[in-house]
Write an enzyme that holds these catalytic residues in place. Structure first.
Site, short mmCIF file in Angstrom:
data_model
loop_
_atom_site.label_atom_id
_atom_site.label_comp_id
_atom_site.label_asym_id
_atom_site.label_seq_id
_atom_site.Cartn_x
_atom_site.Cartn_y
_atom_site.Cartn_z
NE ARG A 1 52.30 165.79 -2.27
CZ ARG A 1 51.99 164.51 -1.74
NH1 ARG A 1 50.61 164.17 -1.62
NH2 ARG A 1 52.79 163.52 -1.31
CD GLU B 1 52.15 164.31 4.42
OE1 GLU B 1 52.78 164.49 3.56
OE2 GLU B 1 52.04 163.31 5.23
CB CYS C 1 58.12 181.09 0.56
SG CYS C 1 57.72 182.21 -0.84
CD GLU D 1 48.44 160.35 4.28
OE1 GLU D 1 49.63 160.13 3.98
OE2 GLU D 1 48.10 161.78 4.04
CE LYS E 1 52.87 154.86 -13.66
NZ LYS E 1 53.56 156.10 -13.32
CG PHE E 2 53.91 151.46 -9.55
CD1 PHE E 2 52.88 150.59 -9.94
CD2 PHE E 2 54.49 152.14 -10.42
CE1 PHE E 2 52.75 150.16 -11.44
CE2 PHE E 2 54.31 152.08 -11.94
CZ PHE E 2 53.65 151.07 -12.21
C1 GLA Z 1 51.75 161.54 2.29
C2 GLA Z 1 50.85 162.44 1.67
C3 GLA Z 1 49.66 161.39 1.14
C4 GLA Z 1 50.43 160.53 0.04
C5 GLA Z 1 51.48 159.49 1.08
C6 GLA Z 1 52.24 158.63 0.41
O1 GLA Z 1 51.58 161.25 3.62
O2 GLA Z 1 49.91 162.96 2.77
O3 GLA Z 1 49.15 162.34 0.08
O4 GLA Z 1 51.58 161.21 -0.70
O5 GLA Z 1 52.41 160.83 1.53
O6 GLA Z 1 52.92 157.87 1.22
ZN ZN Z 2 56.47 184.06 0.06
#
Ligand code: GLA
Ligand code: ZN
Length: 685
Positions: free
Chosen positions: A117, A156, A162, A309, A358-359
């Site tokens: 991502r 984020e 690129c 977060e 998942k963890f």
């Molecule tokens: C980042 C992302 C979230 C997640 C957390 C895990 O902050 O924005 O989607 O992946 O990390 O700590």
């Molecule tokens: Zn590009």
């Protein structure tokens, strides 16, 4: 600072989490349990729709919004607001397959496969168009939904760059605008070095780390290009929902973005904080570092921010991540609020069942809902935040500012010095900040572009290697008008283009000296700075100097401390130069934390800087404050693993959690936090 018109002012402190409802559509019992548990955890907001593109548009042009309709309706029905994300943080596989140009290209020209991502090309017109389409539909469909509190734009963003043809074309255009001609560019980048002179724009490829100006501009371009992508992303949101505020989640400063510039375009700053609690023998240095980053995010707009977060328990990407010890969760949540957060949120509400995360910790684990220490800790934070409502509190105007500048950091990272190991720009900024945290003196962060320095009495600019246009002049005016400035080794070496100053550094009048050479020290080398007898700060003794030691020629400056060893023993190691109504100190060698604390304590006394509490704070404890309308709030936080006693000023205080009245002293248990309202309205303003 330019302010956007959609200022976010919550009526209560936010408490919630990233909620990936779309992962659980086949599990109706779990969804029903989620809404029950959200109530129990005192959650009032959820971040939804992040990474949901494949569920919103399963095939090109085929949209399914029914699940999101149900989610927003259910949230609303349960009195929970939604921070609704645009999904551009991750693209669906069908899109990567149909439009390869949306996938990033690395510096060797290889296009990334579809994976992970946060890795789309920021220039691709196709991706921008796809984002515009989905964002338009989201804004039109949900703009008036009663659950919608705010937009969470993408996720984020990073500016790692690129190397596709589209990005290169945009970069060359950006350079044309900046330099006008190849001659100007060749001069600014000093390309005659190693025969790098460009004779055509098409020859410019940002893969040559020997041309520092090129690589610095490439980073600036990447930062600008991601901001440009963001501005394109928000166009449909602004058009359909002009009243809905928007934000995006920032990170710690290592993602190539100049957040000082970015912050001008969000309505509220939000960030994701993952301190490595319990990773060191002492906890409080992690507390200091985290406080620094919270203050940085408060300072971007000089407004409250959101902790978008944080983990309610552990991460699964830091190598080793220990569960939080008792009290730590409340302490870390309140720490954010103490430094200006108007909300505390988590990644994630419910642990995902598969995939990379998942963890990763979550409020609700795979095995159990409410009967866990984590859930109870979260409940407790929710209850405490509710006690602190209403929010909209501001932080007091700091008298101290610390200059932290991304572009300076990028340039410093590129610089090949006599000692390139352990330049540690961010760490050194935090080392200076630490003294004020220990004394309970608030600090604002500022950038090199800051124009109004007048609110401050003391400005510290560690390792200001690159002097961007105008900053030397602004600092000089600040000093002449009575300010106190601290500069250090490795400062004032290059201009905005990363070209070295010749003849004289623009800092020379400020410093009242010039630097002839820098000695650099190996770990076994011994160097010290010994304080002059009867120096104006009343400091005594001798302190270690490590890593860097500038050897200087004094002009109008006078020595405050002198080196103790080697061929330059007896020469100035710390100086002060009077200029106009103010003065500038130069810390010529890298000092330790003990020196910085003694130095800033003496300076604080000399300048009469206001401390949050008069009595000295015990090790690992800090005191911070906020205020809303006429109510001041005092936060006492113990980042020490033992109990600590804090002497209060003579006021009577009310404990915000227990409503008990107290005065005299407070005992904080290990990792304890206490939020107090002073009864005297005028105190702590
Ligand atoms: C980042 C992302 C979230 C997640 C957390 C895990 O902050 O924005 O989607 O992946 O990390 O700590
Ligand atoms: Zn590009």
């Amino acid at each position: 600072m330019k302010q956007t018109k959609h200022r976010f002012q919550p009526k209560f402190l936010l408490h919630g989490a990233d909620y990936n409802y779309e992962q659980w559509l086949d599990y109706p019992d779990i969804l029903a349990e989620d809404f029950r548990l959200m109530q129990e955890a005192h959650c009032n907001v959820m971040n939804v729709g992040i990474f949901a593109w494949a569920m919103l548009e399963p095939a090109e042009g085929l949209y399914q919004f029914d699940w999101l309709d149900r989610l927003l309706d259910s949230l609303h029905g349960n009195g929970i607001q939604a921070i609704l994300a645009t999904p551009s943080g991750a693209k669906p596989p069908w899109m990567s397959q149909a439009y390869p140009e949306i996938r990033r290209v690395d510096e060797y020209g290889r296009r990334e496969p579809h994976r992970q991502r946060h890795n789309h090309c920021p220039t691709s017109p196709v991706y921008r168009q796809k984002v515009r389409q989905i964002n338009t539909l989201l804004a039109e469909r949900y703009g008036a939904h009663p659950a919608l509190l705010m937009w969470h734009v993408s996720n984020e963003y990073n500016a790692h760059g690129c190397h596709c043809d589209l990005c290169y074309a945009a970069f060359r255009e950006w350079l044309r605008n900046r330099y006008g001609s190849l001659d100007a560019l060749n001069h600014a980048w000093w390309t005659t070095f190693w025969s790098h002179r460009y004779t055509d724009w098409s020859q410019i490829e940002p893969v040559d780390i020997s041309i520092h100006g090129l690589m610095l501009d490439w980073q600036r371009f990447n930062s600008d290009q991601v901001l440009d992508f963001f501005l394109a992303e928000i166009e449909p949101l602004r058009a359909s929902t002009p009243e809905v505020p928007l934000t995006t989640n920032f990170m710690r400063p290592d993602v190539g973005l100049d957040y000082w510039r970015f912050a001008e375009h969000v309505d509220v700053v939000a960030w994701d904080s993952y301190p490595r609690w319990h990773s060191q023998p002492e906890e409080w240095p992690v507390g200091v570092e985290t406080a620094f980053y919270h203050d940085l995010h408060r300072s971007y707009k000089k407004q409250p921010f959101l902790l978008m977060e944080s983990t309610p328990s552990v991460t699964n990407w830091q190598g080793i991540s220990r569960p939080k010890k008792p009290n730590m969760h409340l302490l870390s949540a309140m720490q954010a609020v103490a430094h200006g957060a108007d909300g505390v949120q988590y990644f994630q509400w419910r642990q995902s069942r598969g995939g990379e995360e998942k963890f990763h910790g979550a409020v609700v684990s795979h095995i159990n809902g409410r009967h866990t220490r984590v859930f109870q800790d979260v409940q407790n934070v929710g209850a405490c935040l509710a006690q602190l409502s209403p929010a909209t509190a501001v932080s007091p105007q700091a008298e101290v500012a610390l200059l932290y500048d991304f572009q300076n950091e990028w340039a410093l990272q590129l610089a090949q010095l006599q000692r390139s190991e352990e330049k540690l720009y961010q760490e050194r900024c935090i080392a200076h900040y630490q003294s004020f945290w220990q004394m309970g003196i608030p600090v604002d962060l500022i950038s090199s572009a800051a124009t109004d320095l007048s609110p401050y009495r003391l400005i510290i600019a560690p390792m200001l290697y690159m002097l961007r246009d105008g900053i030397a002049e602004r600092l000089e005016t600040f000093v002449r008008q009575g300010g106190t400035l601290i500069l250090t080794y490795l400062s004032g070496l290059v201009d905005t283009s990363d070209l070295c100053f010749i003849g004289s550094s623009p800092l020379r009048p400020l410093l009242g000296l010039w630097v002839e050479q820098t000695d650099v020290l190996f770990a076994h080398d011994v160097q010290t700075m010994a304080l002059e007898a009867d120096n104006e700060l009343g400091l005594t003794g001798s302190y270690p100097v490590t890593h860097y030691a500038d050897i200087v020629h004094m002009e109008t400056a006078v020595p405050v401390a002198r080196y103790g060893h080697d061929y330059y023993a007896g020469q100035a190691a710390l100086t002060v130069n009077q200029l106009g109504d103010g003065c500038c100190y130069y810390i010529a060698g890298r000092p330790d934390g003990r020196f910085l604390l003694d130095f800033y304590a003496a300076l604080g006394k000399k300048l009469g800087l206001a401390r949050t509490l008069q009595a000295p704070l015990p090790l690992g404890v800090t005191a911070q404050r906020r205020r809303h309308s006429d109510q001041a709030t005092l936060f006492l936080m113990n980042f020490h693993s033992g109990s600590q006693i804090i002497e209060l000023d003579s006021d009577v205080y009310t404990d915000a959690m227990t409503q008990e009245q107290l005065n005299g002293r407070v005992e904080l248990e290990p990792f304890g936090v206490c939020v107090l309202y002073p009864d005297r309205k005028e105190s702590l303003q």
